[in-house]
Each structure stands twice: as C-alpha cells, then as structure tokens.
Design a protein around this motif. Structure first.
Motif, PDB file in Angstrom:
ATOM      1  N   LEU A 236       0.766  -1.299  -0.124  1.00  0.00           N
ATOM      2  CA  LEU A 236      -0.092   0.121  -0.118  1.00  0.00           C
ATOM      3  C   LEU A 236       0.934   1.304   0.079  1.00  0.00           C
ATOM      4  O   LEU A 236       1.660   1.484   1.004  1.00  0.00           O
ATOM      5  N   ALA A 237       0.819   2.028  -1.265  1.00  0.00           N
ATOM      6  CA  ALA A 237       2.097   3.004  -1.103  1.00  0.00           C
ATOM      7  C   ALA A 237       0.943   4.284  -1.138  1.00  0.00           C
ATOM      8  O   ALA A 237       0.266   4.346  -1.940  1.00  0.00           O
ATOM      9  N   LEU A 238       1.264   5.275  -0.032  1.00  0.00           N
ATOM     10  CA  LEU A 238       0.614   6.413  -0.211  1.00  0.00           C
ATOM     11  C   LEU A 238       1.548   7.561  -0.526  1.00  0.00           C
ATOM     12  O   LEU A 238       2.194   7.919   0.095  1.00  0.00           O
ATOM     13  N   THR A 239       1.305   8.073  -1.913  1.00  0.00           N
ATOM     14  CA  THR A 239       1.986   9.019  -2.413  1.00  0.00           C
ATOM     15  C   THR A 239       1.431  10.231  -2.987  1.00  0.00           C
ATOM     16  O   THR A 239       0.195   9.859  -3.063  1.00  0.00           O
ATOM     17  N   ILE A 432       7.713  -0.434  -7.564  1.00  0.00           N
ATOM     18  CA  ILE A 432       6.932  -0.117  -6.465  1.00  0.00           C
ATOM     19  C   ILE A 432       7.748   0.999  -5.810  1.00  0.00           C
ATOM     20  O   ILE A 432       9.088   0.903  -5.790  1.00  0.00           O
ATOM     21  N   PRO A 433       7.120   2.031  -5.067  1.00  0.00           N
ATOM     22  CA  PRO A 433       7.972   2.891  -4.156  1.00  0.00           C
ATOM     23  C   PRO A 433       8.729   2.149  -3.250  1.00  0.00           C
ATOM     24  O   PRO A 433       8.252   1.496  -2.448  1.00  0.00           O
ATOM     25  N   LEU A 456       9.221   7.541   2.403  1.00  0.00           N
ATOM     26  CA  LEU A 456       9.881   7.733   1.320  1.00  0.00           C
ATOM     27  C   LEU A 456      10.823   9.189   1.335  1.00  0.00           C
ATOM     28  O   LEU A 456      10.372   9.940   2.185  1.00  0.00           O
ATOM     29  N   PRO A 457      11.980   9.229   0.886  1.00  0.00           N
ATOM     30  CA  PRO A 457      12.569  10.582   0.897  1.00  0.00           C
ATOM     31  C   PRO A 457      12.235  11.804   0.368  1.00  0.00           C
ATOM     32  O   PRO A 457      11.022  11.479  -0.765  1.00  0.00           O
ATOM     33  N   GLY A 458      12.185  12.921   1.040  1.00  0.00           N
ATOM     34  CA  GLY A 458      12.057  14.145   0.060  1.00  0.00           C
ATOM     35  C   GLY A 458      10.484  14.214   0.102  1.00  0.00           C
ATOM     36  O   GLY A 458       9.603  14.827  -0.525  1.00  0.00           O
ATOM     37  N   VAL A 463       4.948   3.864   2.782  1.00  0.00           N
ATOM     38  CA  VAL A 463       4.554   2.752   2.246  1.00  0.00           C
ATOM     39  C   VAL A 463       4.614   1.491   3.182  1.00  0.00           C
ATOM     40  O   VAL A 463       5.378   1.480   4.136  1.00  0.00           O
ATOM     41  N   TRP A 464       3.387   0.951   3.273  1.00  0.00           N
ATOM     42  CA  TRP A 464       3.057  -0.214   3.973  1.00  0.00           C
ATOM     43  C   TRP A 464       3.129  -1.545   3.343  1.00  0.00           C
ATOM     44  O   TRP A 464       2.670  -1.462   2.020  1.00  0.00           O
ATOM     45  N   PHE A 465       3.705  -2.472   3.805  1.00  0.00           N
ATOM     46  CA  PHE A 465       3.533  -3.715   3.093  1.00  0.00           C
ATOM     47  C   PHE A 465       3.524  -4.961   3.959  1.00  0.00           C
ATOM     48  O   PHE A 465       3.725  -4.806   5.216  1.00  0.00           O
TER      49      PHE A 465
END
Length: 631
Positions: A236-239, A432-433, A456-458, A463-465
C-alpha cells in the motif's frame, strides 16, 4: 583546543612513527584477555601496572572527538567501536605502559632539569607570537585541562623516557642499496608489448547447439538454473501521485491558476539593450544633445573608444537587468530609440533599444492538463499526513492492508512473486515505491506479520507492506529454463572458441614464429602497447594481463584474458624501461627505513608484552566505551 596544544607539544617525528605502529599493531589482543587481578577502576594491566578506566575514557573520548572534527560529523558509540577506536586507544596506552615498565626495569630516568628545559624550549607552550616561555600561559593551559604541574611533569617525563628508548632501539636505519634498487625497479619499470587481440569475431561464428547438447548442459549445470526464492507481497503506497489520481480540479481553479502564473506558461518580453555610462551628468547630457542633432548611438560609443561588446547587454528580459532604473527605461522607450540621460547605479547612462521581442503565452487549453496535474499534486501533498494518520488508525484497529485500501480508496499492489534482487520471475524489475526497503523487509518478515512503515525521502509519501506467502526456491525444468540454458551454452562455447584460437596463436609464437607472422597468418592486426605499468589495467590489457606482461622476460610471449570478456591477448614483451636513479630513490629509502623501524618496534613491544604479561578487563573496557559487558 588547549589539550590539543599540550598534545602537539608532546609530539615529534618519533611520536608520529610510534602512533602509526600503535594504530596498526594489535599484538596485545592475542596475548591475554582475562579478568583477574583488577580493581573496578582498571581497564588493563601491564606487568602489574594498572591503566585506569578514567584515564582510558578521557583518551578515548578525545580520539572520538578528533575523528568527528576531521570528518565533519560526530561518531556514535557504536560507530566508534565498529572503527576499532577503543582498541586502538587502549593498545596505544598499553604500549606506553610497556615501554615505561621496561624503562623502570633498566633503571632509566629523566632528570627534573631535562624535563624543565624541554618544556621551556617547546614553542607550543608559549603565547602565540611570543618568543619566550611564559609560565602564566603554561599554567593557564594546565588549568584548562584539569592538570596540575606535577601531573604534567610526570606525563612529560614518561614521554621523554619512551622517546629515548625508541631512539636507542634504532632510528635512521640504513636500507640496503639492493633493496632500494629492487623497489625502484618494481615501482617505476615500464614495458612495451606487441600483441594480438583475439575477439569473438576472430573466433568465427559458432554452430547452433543441438537439443542433446542443451539438455546435457542443463543436467551438468542444473543448480545454475534454479528458480530463486520468491515472496508474494501486498504493498500500500501512499504517495502524492497516488492521491492526486483521486483529486478533482475544477475548471475555475485551473483558469485562476493560469491567470495568476502567466510567466510560467510563456516567455516575457525581451529587448536588445545597449548602454553607455558617463562619469558626469554633463557628459551624458552633451551626448544626448548630439544624438538629438543627428548623431547615432554608435557614433557616441566610437567617440568614447567603446567596442560593441562594451555597450551590449544582450537580448534580455526586464528581470535580467541588474539596475532597476535602467531596466524600467529600457522597457518603456520605443524600439529603435535612445533614452534621455538616466542616473543609474554606476553613473549617468544613455540606453538604446535596437529591437524588441514581444511576450508570448501558451493558450489555456494547451496547458490545462498540466495545470490540473500540478494543482492535484499540491492538494495531495497537503492531504498526505491526514491520510497517513487514517491508515495508521485503521492498522491499529486490526484492519488488513486490503481492507484499509478498500475503505480509504487507496491503490493496493499485490506482487505475486519478487526475488531478493527486486525482480519478478521474468527478470524484470518490480516497480513499486521504496522497492529496495520493501523487498529486503519482505524477505526478513514472517508471513502475515505487520511491518514498520517506510517513509519515502523528500516527503515523497509512505509505504506499508506485508509478506503474504513464501515461494521456495526450486529446480526449474529444462523447458522452463531453455532460453537461459541456450544463452549460457552459447556464451561458454564462444569463450572456449576464443580461448582455443588464442592458444593456437600463442603456441605458434612460443615455438619461435614471429608474432607479426602469427598475426598475418590469422588475418589479425598486430598492435603495440607502450608504457605499460605494473598493476595498472590499460585496455585491452586487464590487470591479470599486465601481471603476465611483467612476469615475462624481455622478448617473452604470453597469453592472458583481455579487459573485456571473452577476448584474449597474445603478447610479446618488446621493450623494458627502468628510469635512472633520481630523487624518488631517496623517498623510497626513507619510506623503507621508516617501515623497518616500525617493524622492529612492533617486534620489540611484542616481546616485552610477552615478558611482562598483559591483561585486559573486558567488562570495564566495555563499560568505558558505552557497550554492554558482553560486547
């Protein structure tokens, strides 16, 4: 800083050699590492003389701080131990104690007068710029470092005694000329070689493998073609990009942004600007009058001895002109005209604008999608932390990643199989991120166990996995691995063909055939490599090939791998050059002498430590550097 001054004052070239030895030598750790005969405040003992934990800790912290200053960042206790700083410092203190114990055994001593003279003569103990020793300044240094004069004299006496012992052991050792010559030859020798480069093209096209050959190759190398262990992973990528896909941007908002940020969607007006700067307003007014009377701007510039490059500011936007008054006037006058005198930053100026390029702007419809994307991302970034908290709340309530994704309308990626390198069974990278952290975490986490959040940087999101399943490694069937088997077979067959071709050419040269004739017979060019140096790859000569070149005699031939596989080099040494003796030989002799002195000192210390007996209290040592007793 004061302690550094004292340390500097107590050091010389002998101490520098000594420090090198102490840093590199760990003899003591192979002698003893026991826990008897200690007080609670002793970290080590040499011949019955204890090294206090307090003194060790002070030296250790000083060394850690020095490393931090040199590297520009502090060292954590774990990093310092990983670098072996604790062992280096204690080893140095043990070596000091060893020499002091030997000095006592031999009855050596340094008189008070000698110590006093050494301190008074040392410029490090004088005020900056002072020519004579200043007792007040010296006492100030001692107070800043919590030292009494008696304690410092004791330390200085011990240091002087150690230096005398090291000097008596052997300084300025004479290096045999034959050794200097050998090192000089080894380091500076250059060689030329003629060679034939045998490439895949030279080996010719190889026949296609048969089915039986491929199956036999597969059977012989079956372990090579095993399918690796895979993990099935839910991500689950929260970007901002993921959230932006669900953000609606109205046409009104997009139009308002377009009108507000006009400069972002076009180019501003640009003008070709020229200027002449005068020292006085009278000079500028006189030049302006001449232009009004019919003279040109170029006439005025020529009369003042100015070249076109002296007056031309270029084709620029208004914002690119440094002087705001000049910029304002330059973008008001009619193109082709010249301004009246202007009082600018650097004097009184006339400004001429030969031509202008009008501003341009992309139509709204052309940039509408770009604006909508930018606005959606901006809104998504503002909502990112709120969504992060929502996901964490759901995780705390026991929801699975699939349930969270469905409830919050977030994308859930399910990777059916990924190996440790982040590739799927087809060998393609999984996109994937935070891939590296996700993959390493998936292989470390048990199936179904909740894992830590990856940031994630910046401010790129979270991200949850979760590892859903483990797919064990297995032998792939011949049919599954056929393409890879065929590729590997052809690769090895080609390498063998190149090797066989090169070996045949080498055999001819070794039998006495001139290398030029060997090359001509194989229809391959004979090339020359000049100035080859030992240990330095010079394509097509690999490091291994260079080693072979320097192992051969003058005129000798050899065969070695080239810089690029599967190429091979067949060579003949054509020239050996050794530069004559020079200043570098003196440097070589000095370096060898220092190394010999160090080796002698290491052996001497080792023998003394064996004689006196050295013990280390590992428990107190660990406590002194902030580690557990069992570290």
């Amino acid at each position: 800083m004061a302690l550094q001054t004292l340390r500097k004052g107590a050091s010389g070239w002998i101490a520098k050699i000594f420090l090198v030895v102490l840093t590199l030598s760990f003899l003591v750790w192979g002698i003893a590492d026991v826990f008897r005969g200690f007080g609670a405040s002793s970290v080590a003992s040499v011949g019955g003389t204890d090294i206090s934990a307090n003194e060790f800790r002070a030296r250790y912290l000083e060394q850690v701080q020095q490393i931090g200053r040199r590297t520009g960042r502090g060292l954590s206790p774990e990093q310092a131990r990983a670098l072996g700083v604790d062992r280096q410092v204690l080893n140095q203190m043990i070596a000091d104690a060893t020499l002091e114990a030997e000095g006592k055994r031999l009855g050596l001593a340094v008189s008070n007068a000698q110590v006093a003279d050494a301190i008074a003569a040392n410029p490090a103990y004088r005020r900056p710029g002072a020519a004579a020793f200043d007792p007040a300044y010296f006492n100030q240094l001692l107070r800043q470092n919590s030292l009494t004069e008696a304690r410092f004299v004791q330390l200085e006496r011990a240091r002087m005694l150690r230096d005398q012992m090291i000097q008596s052991l052997g300084t300025g050792l004479a290096v045999p000329a034959v050794l200097v010559d050998a090192v000089h030859r080894y380091e500076s020798e250059a060689r030329d070689a003629t060679y034939i480069l045998v490439t895949a093209e030279a080996a010719g096209e190889q026949p296609a493998p048969t089915e039986d050959q491929l199956r036999a190759f597969y059977d012989a190398h079956k372990i090579t073609f095993r399918a690796p262990e895979y993990r099935k992973v839910s991500v689950l990528a929260l970007t901002p990009e993921a959230l932006a896909a669900h953000v609606a941007v109205s046409a009104e908002d997009a139009r308002a942004f377009y009108d507000r940020e006009q400069v972002s969607f076009g180019t501003p007006e640009r003008r070709e600007v020229r200027q002449i700067v005068f020292p006085t307003p009278e000079d500028a007014a006189a030049a302006s009058d001449k232009i009004k009377a019919g003279a040109s701007f170029d006439d005025i510039a020529a009369a003042r001895g100015l070249k076109p490059t002296d007056t031309d500011l270029g084709l620029v936007a208004k914002s690119a002109i440094l002087d705001p008054k000049i910029a304002e006037v330059a973008f008001l006058i009619v193109p082709g005209g010249t301004s009246a005198p202007i009082e600018g930053r650097f004097g009184f100026a006339l400004v001429n604008v030969p031509r202008a390029e009008p501003a341009s702007r992309k139509p709204f419809d052309e940039v509408k999608s770009e604006i909508e994307t930018e606005l959606a991302l901006a809104k998504a970034r503002r909502e990112l932390l709120d969504q992060h908290d929502a996901v964490e709340d759901e995780r705390a309530s026991g929801s699975t990643l699939g349930e969270i994704a469905k409830k919050l309308s977030l994308p859930l990626s399910v990777i059916d199989a990924v190996d440790r390198s982040g590739r799927d069974p087809a060998g393609n990278p999984v996109e994937i991120p935070g891939r590296a952290e996700v993959v390493s975490g998936a292989f470390a986490a048990p199936v179904g166990v909740e894992t830590d959040t990856i940031q994630l940087p910046g401010n790129g999101g979270f991200v949850w996995f979760q590892t859903d399943a483990v797919i064990p490694a297995r032998d792939r069937t011949f049919e599954e691995a056929r393409a890879e088997v065929e590729a590997r077979f052809k690769q090895e067959a080609l390498a063998k063909a190149v090797e066989a071709k090169a070996q045949a050419l080498f055999d001819q040269a070794k039998a006495g055939t001139l290398l030029a004739q060997v090359a001509g017979g194989a229809d391959l060019p004979l090339k020359v490599a000049e100035g080859l140096r030992r240990g330095r790859a010079t394509p097509p000569f690999s490091v291994e090939a260079i080693t072979e070149v320097f192992s051969a005699k003058d005129g000798g031939v050899g065969l070695a791998p080239a810089a690029e596989a599967p190429d091979r080099v067949v060579f003949q040494v054509s020239k050996i050059t050794v530069p004559p003796e020079g200043p570098q030989d003196q440097q070589i002799a000095a370096q060898l002498s220092a190394q010999m002195e160090n080796d002698l000192l290491v052996q001497y210390l080792g023998a003394l430590q064996q004689q006196f007996g050295v013990t280390v209290n590992q428990r107190v040592l660990s406590q002194s550097v902030g580690a557990g007793a069992g570290s």
